[in-house]
Design a protein around this motif. Sequence first.
Motif, PDB file in Angstrom:
ATOM      1  N   TRP A 142       0.373   9.473  -7.456  1.00  0.00           N
ATOM      2  CA  TRP A 142      -0.708   8.509  -7.112  1.00  0.00           C
ATOM      3  C   TRP A 142      -1.222   8.644  -5.931  1.00  0.00           C
ATOM      4  O   TRP A 142      -0.889   8.965  -5.015  1.00  0.00           O
ATOM      5  N   ASP A 143      -2.686   9.007  -6.001  1.00  0.00           N
ATOM      6  CA  ASP A 143      -3.397   9.419  -4.773  1.00  0.00           C
ATOM      7  C   ASP A 143      -4.006   8.120  -4.125  1.00  0.00           C
ATOM      8  O   ASP A 143      -5.037   7.827  -4.110  1.00  0.00           O
ATOM      9  N   VAL A 144      -3.157   7.633  -3.386  1.00  0.00           N
ATOM     10  CA  VAL A 144      -3.511   6.487  -2.440  1.00  0.00           C
ATOM     11  C   VAL A 144      -3.150   6.644  -0.990  1.00  0.00           C
ATOM     12  O   VAL A 144      -2.409   7.324  -0.507  1.00  0.00           O
ATOM     13  N   ARG A 194      -9.245   1.209 -13.871  1.00  0.00           N
ATOM     14  CA  ARG A 194      -9.060   2.686 -14.301  1.00  0.00           C
ATOM     15  C   ARG A 194      -7.614   2.956 -13.758  1.00  0.00           C
ATOM     16  O   ARG A 194      -6.620   3.715 -14.441  1.00  0.00           O
ATOM     17  N   PHE A 195      -7.332   2.764 -12.374  1.00  0.00           N
ATOM     18  CA  PHE A 195      -6.081   3.162 -11.772  1.00  0.00           C
ATOM     19  C   PHE A 195      -5.053   2.490 -12.398  1.00  0.00           C
ATOM     20  O   PHE A 195      -3.757   2.843 -12.759  1.00  0.00           O
ATOM     21  N   LEU A 196      -5.207   1.071 -12.778  1.00  0.00           N
ATOM     22  CA  LEU A 196      -4.041   0.308 -13.746  1.00  0.00           C
ATOM     23  C   LEU A 196      -3.701   0.672 -14.794  1.00  0.00           C
ATOM     24  O   LEU A 196      -2.683   0.799 -15.381  1.00  0.00           O
ATOM     25  N   MET A 210      -6.618  -1.916  -1.359  1.00  0.00           N
ATOM     26  CA  MET A 210      -6.411  -2.189  -2.722  1.00  0.00           C
ATOM     27  C   MET A 210      -5.438  -1.681  -3.502  1.00  0.00           C
ATOM     28  O   MET A 210      -4.591  -1.832  -4.464  1.00  0.00           O
ATOM     29  N   TYR A 211      -5.507  -0.246  -3.388  1.00  0.00           N
ATOM     30  CA  TYR A 211      -4.256   0.729  -3.938  1.00  0.00           C
ATOM     31  C   TYR A 211      -3.100   0.347  -3.694  1.00  0.00           C
ATOM     32  O   TYR A 211      -2.030   0.349  -4.397  1.00  0.00           O
ATOM     33  N   SER A 212      -2.856   0.186  -2.377  1.00  0.00           N
ATOM     34  CA  SER A 212      -1.331  -0.201  -1.824  1.00  0.00           C
ATOM     35  C   SER A 212      -1.105  -1.652  -2.571  1.00  0.00           C
ATOM     36  O   SER A 212       0.008  -1.670  -3.087  1.00  0.00           O
ATOM     37  N   ARG A 267      -0.251  -0.757  -6.117  1.00  0.00           N
ATOM     38  CA  ARG A 267       0.881   0.033  -6.438  1.00  0.00           C
ATOM     39  C   ARG A 267       2.171  -0.771  -6.159  1.00  0.00           C
ATOM     40  O   ARG A 267       3.020  -0.840  -7.132  1.00  0.00           O
ATOM     41  N   HIS A 268       1.933  -1.695  -5.310  1.00  0.00           N
ATOM     42  CA  HIS A 268       3.384  -2.553  -4.901  1.00  0.00           C
ATOM     43  C   HIS A 268       3.484  -3.594  -6.218  1.00  0.00           C
ATOM     44  O   HIS A 268       4.590  -3.802  -6.438  1.00  0.00           O
TER      45      HIS A 268
END
Length: 189
Positions: free
Chosen positions: A90-92, A22-24, A61-63, A66-67
Amino acid sequence: MSNAVDDWFMQEVLPLEGELERFLQRHWSDGFEVRDLRQEVFSRLYKAASNGLPRNTRALMYSTARHLIIDLIRRKRVVSIETVMDFESWDVSSDEAGPFDTVSARQELTMLRTALETLPRRTRDIVHMRRIQGLSQRETARALGVSEPTVERHVSQGVRLLADALGRLGVDRGQQRLKSKRKGRSHER
């Protein structure tokens, strides 16, 4: 060690698969690439865990995601201002920028967008094509039906006008470096 990493991956990472997808989907424009991105994130997580299991799997995972997206955007060299502004939402969890830096960068980007809108139309179009869309000087000249020196002149003028506008608003990013460079030249004469 391999069993510990495998167990960690199955217990900690795989349950986050839907969340990651979902984030992607929210942050990557090409929906067809989301599964490939997810697999790349999983691969990077697994590789990182082989050097030591992380304390916060979700944050890692989020980091990592994002990278990965930032790397892909850099490779494409075409970045819309909206995409850059969206990074801020982005809420990470991250160790990179604190709240002050985040708010400051967001304000500077908003001021830059406003300053860009005040440029003369031709200059704004050329700066947008060269600096935001990433077109070459030749491509920009060809698209607008002008010479390459004209493109170069408008980019130079546009960047100077943007720096001046931001300076009047109190943004001095790069101004100190520019002033010291000018002083160095005056001492050389």
